[in-house]
Structures are given as structure tokens and as C-alpha cells.
Design a protein around this motif. Sequence first.
Motif, PDB file in Angstrom:
ATOM      1  N   TYR A 100      51.818 -92.255  19.905  1.00 41.63           N
ATOM      2  CA  TYR A 100      50.711 -92.220  18.962  1.00 41.63           C
ATOM      3  C   TYR A 100      50.805 -93.486  18.133  1.00 41.63           C
ATOM      4  N   ARG A 101      49.701 -93.865  17.516  1.00 43.69           N
ATOM      5  CA  ARG A 101      49.700 -95.093  16.729  1.00 43.69           C
ATOM      6  C   ARG A 101      50.680 -94.963  15.563  1.00 43.69           C
ATOM      7  N   LEU A 102      51.455 -95.998  15.335  1.00 40.67           N
ATOM      8  CA  LEU A 102      52.480 -95.967  14.295  1.00 40.67           C
ATOM      9  C   LEU A 102      52.055 -96.686  13.022  1.00 40.67           C
ATOM     10  N   ASP A 103      50.866 -97.269  13.026  1.00 38.14           N
ATOM     11  CA  ASP A 103      50.391 -98.007  11.862  1.00 38.14           C
ATOM     12  C   ASP A 103      49.221 -97.297  11.179  1.00 38.14           C
ATOM     13  N   VAL A 104      49.096 -95.987  11.420  1.00 36.30           N
ATOM     14  CA  VAL A 104      48.022 -95.197  10.815  1.00 36.30           C
ATOM     15  C   VAL A 104      48.631 -93.978  10.140  1.00 36.30           C
ATOM     16  N   ASP A 105      47.817 -93.209   9.407  1.00 39.30           N
ATOM     17  CA  ASP A 105      48.332 -92.033   8.725  1.00 39.30           C
ATOM     18  C   ASP A 105      48.518 -90.871   9.708  1.00 39.30           C
ATOM     19  N   ALA A 106      49.119 -89.790   9.217  1.00 41.83           N
ATOM     20  CA  ALA A 106      49.438 -88.652  10.080  1.00 41.83           C
ATOM     21  C   ALA A 106      48.193 -87.963  10.614  1.00 41.83           C
ATOM     22  N   PHE A 107      47.071 -88.067   9.916  1.00 38.04           N
ATOM     23  CA  PHE A 107      45.842 -87.440  10.376  1.00 38.04           C
ATOM     24  C   PHE A 107      45.375 -88.089  11.681  1.00 38.04           C
ATOM     25  N   ARG A 108      45.396 -89.415  11.723  1.00 41.69           N
ATOM     26  CA  ARG A 108      44.975 -90.105  12.936  1.00 41.69           C
ATOM     27  C   ARG A 108      46.054 -90.029  14.020  1.00 41.69           C
ATOM     28  N   GLN A 109      47.312 -89.888  13.627  1.00 38.58           N
ATOM     29  CA  GLN A 109      48.355 -89.650  14.629  1.00 38.58           C
ATOM     30  C   GLN A 109      48.138 -88.302  15.313  1.00 38.58           C
ATOM     31  N   LEU A 110      47.764 -87.294  14.531  1.00 43.21           N
ATOM     32  CA  LEU A 110      47.461 -85.990  15.124  1.00 43.21           C
ATOM     33  C   LEU A 110      46.262 -86.093  16.060  1.00 43.21           C
ATOM     34  N   GLN A 111      45.277 -86.889  15.697  1.00 40.77           N
ATOM     35  CA  GLN A 111      44.145 -87.131  16.593  1.00 40.77           C
ATOM     36  C   GLN A 111      44.636 -87.674  17.936  1.00 40.77           C
ATOM     37  N   ASP A 112      45.532 -88.664  17.894  1.00 38.44           N
ATOM     38  CA  ASP A 112      46.064 -89.247  19.127  1.00 38.44           C
ATOM     39  C   ASP A 112      46.778 -88.196  19.973  1.00 38.44           C
ATOM     40  N   ILE A 113      47.584 -87.371  19.314  1.00 41.61           N
ATOM     41  CA  ILE A 113      48.345 -86.343  20.025  1.00 41.61           C
ATOM     42  C   ILE A 113      47.407 -85.310  20.642  1.00 41.61           C
ATOM     43  N   ARG A 114      46.408 -84.883  19.891  1.00 45.37           N
ATOM     44  CA  ARG A 114      45.456 -83.892  20.440  1.00 45.37           C
ATOM     45  C   ARG A 114      44.742 -84.443  21.676  1.00 45.37           C
ATOM     46  N   GLU A 115      44.300 -85.678  21.585  1.00 45.57           N
ATOM     47  CA  GLU A 115      43.554 -86.249  22.709  1.00 45.57           C
ATOM     48  C   GLU A 115      44.451 -86.451  23.925  1.00 45.57           C
ATOM     49  N   ALA A 116      45.709 -86.854  23.712  1.00 42.59           N
ATOM     50  CA  ALA A 116      46.642 -86.988  24.838  1.00 42.59           C
ATOM     51  C   ALA A 116      46.938 -85.620  25.446  1.00 42.59           C
ATOM     52  N   TYR A 117      47.127 -84.624  24.602  1.00 44.37           N
ATOM     53  CA  TYR A 117      47.384 -83.256  25.077  1.00 44.37           C
ATOM     54  C   TYR A 117      46.217 -82.762  25.938  1.00 44.37           C
ATOM     55  N   MET A 118      44.971 -82.974  25.479  1.00 45.57           N
ATOM     56  CA  MET A 118      43.822 -82.508  26.242  1.00 45.57           C
ATOM     57  C   MET A 118      43.647 -83.304  27.536  1.00 45.57           C
ATOM     58  N   ALA A 119      43.995 -84.594  27.515  1.00 44.75           N
ATOM     59  CA  ALA A 119      43.949 -85.372  28.748  1.00 44.75           C
ATOM     60  C   ALA A 119      44.961 -84.827  29.762  1.00 44.75           C
ATOM     61  N   PHE A 120      46.135 -84.436  29.282  1.00 43.28           N
ATOM     62  CA  PHE A 120      47.135 -83.820  30.157  1.00 43.28           C
ATOM     63  C   PHE A 120      46.619 -82.493  30.701  1.00 43.28           C
ATOM     64  N   ALA A 121      45.998 -81.681  29.842  1.00 35.97           N
ATOM     65  CA  ALA A 121      45.431 -80.410  30.299  1.00 35.97           C
ATOM     66  C   ALA A 121      44.377 -80.635  31.381  1.00 35.97           C
TER      67      ALA A 121
END
Length: 298
Positions: A100-121
Motif C-alpha cells: 500500500y502507499r507509504l506516503d499517504v494517510d491510513a484512510f488511503r492505505q485502507l483504500q489500497d488494501i481493499r482494492e487489492a483484496y477485491m482484485a484477489f477475490a
Amino acid sequence: MQNRPISIDIGPRNRYIMEPKIKWKSTIGVHTVKFFESYYLDDPIVPGRVFDLFAPEKATRPIALFFVHGGGWRAGSRTGFHEIMQGFNREGFICAAADYRLDVDAFRQLQDIREAYMAFADWLRQRRRPARIAVHGSSAGAHLAGLLLLAPPGAAGEPWNPARQWLKPEAGMLQATPVEFAPWPDIFPPIAVEMARAAGKSYAEAPERYRQLSLSSYLSPDNPPLLFLEAENEHMFPSRMVTDFLHRQQALGVPSEQKFYTMAEHGFFYALTRRQQLEAFRDMLDFLARCERSGQAC
């Protein structure tokens, strides 16, 4: 080695680029490693929005695993889980680990994780695999994985397209978990600094942000089962806070448990060599087997 881009149609804007096939050396021994693929969420590529996928020659387990790395919300890499994913591959599990992006806040990091999780699904669905996914995270990764597990999409303040169908995770396995985001008495000072940076503002300025980022804000009888892996020498996120959270989950009828590992330190589950790591690995396998046998009654 020249790698060839491949596109997979799993949503708007998403193109996934396959990296060169590689070999790596495990501390368990030297293996001719099953080639893995890296999938980027954007075209052009956005650094950090990517996941690695490890698939065994024959996937025998109905649940797949999704890993989220730690590093204080501004460091770490998905590659830290490569050896552990290979261990789960040998047990028949398909695995993915996201950056996940390391230069953004936790809200946008969670966005990255959710989108990667759904891509895996979506990857699983395209291959007619069961879309049943358990999530593991450590430290800051346990926090982001916990929000993925417990908070409905968008509820924690992260960007989310409401038209996007959400797949609820099957179960969670969390190590060194910050269940609360608001500062607590005697908080480890460097962690307080990193949590404020992840929130984007101080607690005094924006307490609502800290409520949104606290796992305790999302206690519900509909939560998936959780396994907490606790180090005896944890010094960053107090185990007593996890125990309190666990009891509140159990009071709602959610199957959850907490395991302690003697002489283990914060973030100890990064390989499969030490006694504590192997114990945790076996406990995770047992937990997943119970989930497979009885749905969510793990």
C-alpha cells in the motif's frame, strides 16, 4: 528476463502487470520456488498499489489467504511474507500479499488494501475458485487488516465506490494488533507519533478520525472469527487491550481466540524458523481448518 504485460478484466482502470519469474531462498532450505506473479492496480502503475500472488501446483484448500505487512504505516513490504506464503502453499493454500502507499494517510492505505483484496477475490472467481478469503496482518498491517475485516466499506473514512460489490472476509488472523487508535496511557512514544501521522491530524485536532480508525468502533455480531497471535514481550500495542476487545467480540457471539507465544517479540511472525513462528503457523493452520469445516464457527 523480458516480462510481458498481461491485462485482466476485473474492473475499470485495472491493469495487472506480471513481473519476471524469480527464484528465492527460504531459510527452511533452498527451493526451486514456484513462480509468483505481481499484479498492479493501475495503468500507469502507482507505486505501492500492487499485490503478489503465490499459487501452489495444486490448490487443495477452499480458503485463500491475504496478507498485509506492517511497518508503522510508512515502511515494510509485501515481500516480507514471501517465505510464509510459500509455507502456506505447501499446505495447499493460494496466497496473496499486498503493498500500500507509504506516503499517504491510513484512510488511503485502507483504500489500497481493499482494492487489492477485491482484485484477489476477482482473480479467484475467474478461476472458479471459492471466493473465501482469510486475512492476516501484523502491527500496522494488523490494523489495516482489522479494518478490512470489520469495517464496512467506506465506514472508516476511506474512499470507496458504493457501486462496487464487497466480499466479506471469511476470518482474520492478527498479530500485534492496535485495536484502539486514540492515545492510551503510557503509549510507546514513537508509536504515538506514527499513529498521529497515519491519522493525518493530532487527536486533539480530530478525535473523530481516531474513532474511525479504531477497530473497537466496529464491534458487531456479524464480524468474522478472529485469531489474535500475541507476543509475550509485546511492547507497542498492549495485549490487555486485545484481550478486552476479544471478550467484547465473544460477548456478541463471535468466535474469537487469543494465543500467547513465550519469549516472542513484537512482529515476530516474519519467517518459519523459530519455535514461536512454527507454533503460530500451526495455530493458524488449526484455526483455518476449523473455519473450513464449520463455515464461520471457527
